[in-house]
Write an enzyme that holds these catalytic residues in place. Sequence first.
Site, short mmCIF file in Angstrom:
data_model
loop_
_atom_site.label_atom_id
_atom_site.label_comp_id
_atom_site.label_asym_id
_atom_site.label_seq_id
_atom_site.Cartn_x
_atom_site.Cartn_y
_atom_site.Cartn_z
N CYS B 18 0.65 -4.28 2.84
CA CYS B 18 1.89 -4.47 3.58
C CYS B 18 1.58 -5.01 4.97
O CYS B 18 0.72 -4.43 5.63
CB CYS B 18 2.63 -3.15 3.72
SG CYS B 18 3.97 -3.23 4.92
N PRO B 19 2.19 -6.03 5.45
CA PRO B 19 3.29 -6.77 4.83
C PRO B 19 2.85 -8.06 4.13
O PRO B 19 3.68 -8.93 3.87
CB PRO B 19 4.15 -7.12 6.04
CG PRO B 19 3.13 -7.37 7.11
CD PRO B 19 1.94 -6.50 6.82
#
Lengths: 385, 80
Positions: B18-19
């Site tokens: 993430c991200p």
Amino acid sequence: MKRILVVGGGTGGTIVANNLAHRLHEKLVKGEIEITVVDSSSLHVYQPAYLLIPFGIMHRNEAIRSERDLLAETIKFRQERVNKIDVNNRLVKTDSSSLQYDFLVLATGAQPDYSQVPGLEKGGYDFYTLENAYKLREAIGKFEGGRLVVAVAGIPFKCPTAPMEFAFLADSYYSKLGVRDKIELDYLYPLPRPFTIPNVAEQVQKLMDDRKIKTDLLFNVESVNPEKKEITSIEGETIKYDLAVLTPPHTGSEVVRVSGLTDKGGWIPTDRYTLHVKGYDDVYAIGDATDLPVSKAGSAADFQAAVVSTNIWDNINGFPPSLRYDGRVMCFIITAIGEATILLFDYEHPPSPPPPNFACYWYKLVYNRMYWTVTAKGLLPGFGV
Amino acid sequence: MSHEEEKVKVIDARGSYCPGPLMELIRTVKQSNIGDIIEVWSSDEGSQRDIPKWTEKAGHEFLGVIHEKGYDRIRVRKTR
Ligand SMILES: Cc1cc2nc3c(=O)[nH]c(=O)nc-3n(C[C@H](O)[C@H](O)[C@H](O)COP(=O)(O)OP(=O)(O)OC[C@H]3O[C@@H](n4cnc5c(N)ncnc54)[C@H](O)[C@@H]3O)c2cc1C
């Protein structure tokens, strides 16, 4: 003679070189080892100051030192721009010389890339260079009211906590001046939460709600219109602003890109534990230049520098490598003038920050000074933040 | 492979955290044509939560998730 060449004399490169110089002092004096740092700039900048300059909390003279003076005397410093790195022939070319190495450390960092978002550079202010931090200081001081938008215009960027810290500092700064009620403060962020790490994001969201900082999430900046003072998102929203503070997307140094050492985004593919550039046992990469799944933060570069300098020392002395990078990062989050919390995490363990407090803020201010005398000197690599 | 399978643009974001996968999807959607199907391969659990949220906000069509061993194949159609 073994030659250790460090490309980039920022946070990571300087710590590696200085730490090795301490450990290898005798060999350096006898000429059995040579350590060279190459950087295009003669100045070393402590970039965390950029966030604090706009609020008058830090100043230019606290943010800059001569790189030559910061490095141990036994280290050779060349102020030259590197324009080609040939890892197959162990050769690094600068504007004026060709340098051979036995060990190469790439610490070329990351830089803002305004070209990725139309209108970005003209449409707002940012705090990603010293000059821009001072322009922003003026704009912050002159701002008399209206909508102040703090937005992230591309991930990844240096210091993932900095934009939200800027929003908290602005809230605090204008509250102290007694004009906070004349200002609408908006925070625009690309993800569905105001920070990458979910449990920290929850706490940040609560703080932002308490401080009346409006969050507009899943807002990926597509373009900025400097004339109309509007920011448009990929998701189809348009937000008007009176003053915009925009975090630009970042990319790696041009030299690693033109040398064919990067992925599409401009980052160097790096083994997450050994920090070898993938495929090359004699080449390491550290800090912002890497594609490691950790924050682009000085503390990460510091922890990585400890691993690389130890393993190079091991190799020179005939030992197997004795350290692995565990993904450790330590970051402060300044939540107001006089208040901060701290995040410590690694590949396996998410952070659990304490409630914001004065002690963390104070420590951060002390650290800003300790950087020059302890961290950058390579005296305690891996313990800094 | 069906006709539709051939048009699928695959983003292999396995190993990216993430991200990363969401950002790669956004970049690819930006560069695609209306009607294109984009499939993100992600080993990050957060993608299953974040990608549908983004797709909805951005006005595209979420086509679902196929679970594979150690990763998910998450499909989106660009609709505007
Ligand atoms: C506003 C802001 C706030 C921050 N706050 C924090 C914080 O609170 N805590 C934290 O841990 N981190 C913080 N950081 C991040 C931190 O400053 C960086 O992560 C850190 O400097 C990375 O170190 P590095 O060695 O990878 O790169 P840098 O320190 O950026 O060094 C890269 C060096 O490479 C040189 N170079 C690049 N290309 C070439 C070339 N072709 N030839 C010669 N030399 C070259 C550059 O001149 C530079 O000196 C902040 C950053 C910013 C911008």
